[in-house]
Design a protein around this motif. Sequence first.
Motif, PDB file in Angstrom:
ATOM      1  N   GLU A  50       0.813  -1.218   0.000  1.00  0.00           N
ATOM      2  CA  GLU A  50       0.000   0.000   0.000  1.00  0.00           C
ATOM      3  C   GLU A  50       0.848   1.270   0.000  1.00  0.00           C
ATOM      4  N   GLY A  51       2.140   1.119  -0.188  1.00  0.00           N
ATOM      5  CA  GLY A  51       3.012   2.291  -0.263  1.00  0.00           C
ATOM      6  C   GLY A  51       3.525   2.782   1.070  1.00  0.00           C
ATOM      7  N   SER A  52       3.534   1.933   2.073  1.00  0.00           N
ATOM      8  CA  SER A  52       4.066   2.234   3.408  1.00  0.00           C
ATOM      9  C   SER A  52       3.387   3.426   4.088  1.00  0.00           C
ATOM     10  N   PRO A  53       2.051   3.429   4.119  1.00  0.00           N
ATOM     11  CA  PRO A  53       1.350   4.550   4.755  1.00  0.00           C
ATOM     12  C   PRO A  53       1.508   4.525   6.278  1.00  0.00           C
ATOM     13  N   GLU A  54       1.502   5.682   6.873  1.00  0.00           N
ATOM     14  CA  GLU A  54       1.576   5.794   8.333  1.00  0.00           C
ATOM     15  C   GLU A  54       0.170   5.729   8.922  1.00  0.00           C
ATOM     16  N   GLY A  55       0.068   5.199  10.138  1.00  0.00           N
ATOM     17  CA  GLY A  55      -1.193   5.209  10.868  1.00  0.00           C
ATOM     18  C   GLY A  55      -2.184   4.131  10.477  1.00  0.00           C
ATOM     19  N   ARG A  56      -1.759   3.125   9.727  1.00  0.00           N
ATOM     20  CA  ARG A  56      -2.678   2.065   9.295  1.00  0.00           C
ATOM     21  C   ARG A  56      -2.315   0.720   9.900  1.00  0.00           C
ATOM     22  N   GLU A  57      -1.498   0.729  10.943  1.00  0.00           N
ATOM     23  CA  GLU A  57      -0.986  -0.512  11.520  1.00  0.00           C
ATOM     24  C   GLU A  57      -2.104  -1.467  11.933  1.00  0.00           C
ATOM     25  N   TYR A  58      -3.094  -0.931  12.617  1.00  0.00           N
ATOM     26  CA  TYR A  58      -4.177  -1.775  13.120  1.00  0.00           C
ATOM     27  C   TYR A  58      -4.977  -2.375  11.964  1.00  0.00           C
ATOM     28  N   SER A  59      -5.257  -1.570  10.963  1.00  0.00           N
ATOM     29  CA  SER A  59      -5.977  -2.050   9.785  1.00  0.00           C
ATOM     30  C   SER A  59      -5.203  -3.165   9.091  1.00  0.00           C
ATOM     31  N   HIS A  60      -3.902  -2.978   8.944  1.00  0.00           N
ATOM     32  CA  HIS A  60      -3.068  -3.990   8.300  1.00  0.00           C
ATOM     33  C   HIS A  60      -3.015  -5.265   9.144  1.00  0.00           C
ATOM     34  N   TRP A  61      -2.942  -5.109  10.452  1.00  0.00           N
ATOM     35  CA  TRP A  61      -2.910  -6.268  11.349  1.00  0.00           C
ATOM     36  C   TRP A  61      -4.212  -7.063  11.232  1.00  0.00           C
ATOM     37  N   LEU A  62      -5.353  -6.365  11.241  1.00  0.00           N
ATOM     38  CA  LEU A  62      -6.648  -7.050  11.142  1.00  0.00           C
ATOM     39  C   LEU A  62      -6.790  -7.782   9.811  1.00  0.00           C
ATOM     40  N   ARG A  63      -6.384  -7.132   8.741  1.00  0.00           N
ATOM     41  CA  ARG A  63      -6.471  -7.775   7.425  1.00  0.00           C
ATOM     42  C   ARG A  63      -5.558  -8.995   7.369  1.00  0.00           C
ATOM     43  N   ALA A  64      -4.343  -8.849   7.868  1.00  0.00           N
ATOM     44  CA  ALA A  64      -3.397  -9.963   7.869  1.00  0.00           C
ATOM     45  C   ALA A  64      -3.920 -11.113   8.725  1.00  0.00           C
ATOM     46  N   ARG A  65      -4.469 -10.789   9.891  1.00  0.00           N
ATOM     47  CA  ARG A  65      -5.009 -11.826  10.778  1.00  0.00           C
ATOM     48  C   ARG A  65      -6.144 -12.590  10.101  1.00  0.00           C
TER      49      ARG A  65
END
Length: 59
Positions: A19-34
């Motif tokens: 996604e181009g290394s956006p800041e502030g999306r850690e939780y969203s990325h974690w949920l999607r990965a999970r």
Amino acid sequence: MEDQDDRIRRRAHEIWKQEGSPEGREYSHWLRARAEIREEDANTITQDLYRVAQLNRSF
């Protein structure tokens, strides 16, 4: 066997990079990965159960 949290962490990092290394999306990325890892695991279990059922039918 690799720890599930490690698999999720690695997949979340891949998503973040895609996604181009956006800041502030850690939780969203974690949920999607999970969700993706859980789906992979469920598919593996389903395939294993199918194989066992096939073996049981052959006896």
